[in-house]
Design an enzyme around this catalytic site. Sequence first.
Site, PDB file in Angstrom:
ATOM      1  N   GLU A 141     -81.851 -82.697  68.818  1.00 50.82           N
ATOM      2  CA  GLU A 141     -82.614 -83.689  68.075  1.00 50.82           C
ATOM      3  C   GLU A 141     -82.601 -83.219  66.628  1.00 50.82           C
ATOM      4  O   GLU A 141     -83.003 -82.094  66.342  1.00 50.82           O
ATOM      5  CB  GLU A 141     -84.061 -83.787  68.564  1.00 50.82           C
ATOM      6  CG  GLU A 141     -84.266 -84.654  69.776  1.00 50.82           C
ATOM      7  CD  GLU A 141     -85.733 -84.829  70.106  1.00 50.82           C
ATOM      8  OE1 GLU A 141     -86.147 -85.962  70.379  1.00 50.82           O
ATOM      9  OE2 GLU A 141     -86.463 -83.820  70.089  1.00 50.82           O
ATOM     10  N   GLU A 164     -85.860 -83.931  81.392  1.00 50.26           N
ATOM     11  CA  GLU A 164     -85.049 -84.202  80.200  1.00 50.26           C
ATOM     12  C   GLU A 164     -84.615 -82.891  79.555  1.00 50.26           C
ATOM     13  O   GLU A 164     -85.404 -81.949  79.443  1.00 50.26           O
ATOM     14  CB  GLU A 164     -85.879 -85.023  79.216  1.00 50.26           C
ATOM     15  CG  GLU A 164     -85.248 -85.250  77.856  1.00 50.26           C
ATOM     16  CD  GLU A 164     -86.167 -86.046  76.920  1.00 50.26           C
ATOM     17  OE1 GLU A 164     -86.074 -85.840  75.695  1.00 50.26           O
ATOM     18  OE2 GLU A 164     -86.983 -86.862  77.422  1.00 50.26           O
TER      19      GLU A 164
END
Length: 441
Positions: free
Chosen positions: A151, A146
């Site tokens: 974020e 990932e």
Amino acid sequence: MKTTQCALAALVFSTPLMAADWDGTPVPADAGPGNTWELHPLSDDFNYSAPASGKSATFFERWSEGFINPWLGPGETEYYGPNSSVESGNLVIKASRKAGTTKIHAGAIHSNESVTYPLYMEARVQVTNLTMANAFWLLSSDSTQEIDVLESYGSDRPSETWFDERLHLSHHVFIREPFQDYQPKDDGSWYPNPNGGTWRDQWIRIGTYWVDPWTLEYYVNGEHVRTVTGPSMIDPYGYTGGTGLSKPMQVIFDAEHQPWRDTQGTAPPTDEELADPSRNKFLVDWVRFYKPVPDTNGGGPGNGSISVEKEAEDFDNVGGYFSDGQSQAISTYTTGATTAINYVNREDYADYTVTVPEDRIYNITYNISSGITGGRIDFLVNESGTWSNKTQTAVPNAGWNNFQPLSGGTVYLEAGTHTVRLYGAGTHDWQWNLDKFTLSN
């Protein structure tokens, strides 16, 4: 920039020569010697309509609703197709309460195709005013690798100030059975707003250059702010079996309630917050992807070979907090045929005068050694009396006096003379020894 309604109609019949929203915004990463950037067809300026229910053929050319598999999301998240849409020139990822439950309906979309390195990816976004994550990320089909381009947890709750003022720039490697998860936890993975205050009340350009399986470069508003490189930062426990971030991945935009935040005392969004349209929308103006390809034009401006080398011992000034009994914070020494600087400790620095011949993006390369884990070298430039931190690079533990080239990312410099500071910014009291550094194209 968004097109007018008339321009939207014309876009249906557009050719590759038509302007996109990002035209005129340079790619901040360097494509490498002899290369130029080629736009990838997954790029999308969202200048079309895709209603919450039904979407549109244009949307489905690139994207699908929901996650890359039937999973509905973490914690109280429940991915919900109608909570994603394209309207007014933006991708809209919305969060709302699932009626009669504690669940949160969250928008999510993923790319139909997978992408792989080398790849530069960048989006222009505005985040929610919620304690949920706003995410732009890549994930392999088996959910073992990932890359988190973004974020962000933007909330005006007083308890959330620390997260509100930072962007999370990270990656994960997993083993699924038995479950194991690694992501970097160094300070550099949380990037604070250099102007202070929140990120949520502004549009942000957020990008990552997936250089190769062992190198990620992160960019915020066109500035190179972080590099992670080598096994010690990408996969120190060998979860990828020595391959690094090598698998093709699909692109995801979503909002998420993440349970780890509950354990730290962050309450999920309230009904009132989720119902407030000024709070509950994660907006994406555009997303673009580029692959480096050979430059067949050649000979254009800035294509000539440039290499500006600075010996580490040729500093103008040194400073810091640890002297180790030396006459100054940093010392010079010779090992074999190499003269270098040592006794560089946490928060020590060396300043240099550097002259470059052209306005351009330069690659930074350090010839560096370290015998500890946790060292970091930051590249700062004095801009009108203020030090601007341009790149942050983890220094691998390869042994003292074992000098190795280390990519320090890229920095944009105008032609002329600059004052540069190399700063020991890691977590260990000891940091690194440096032979030289080079700026090149």
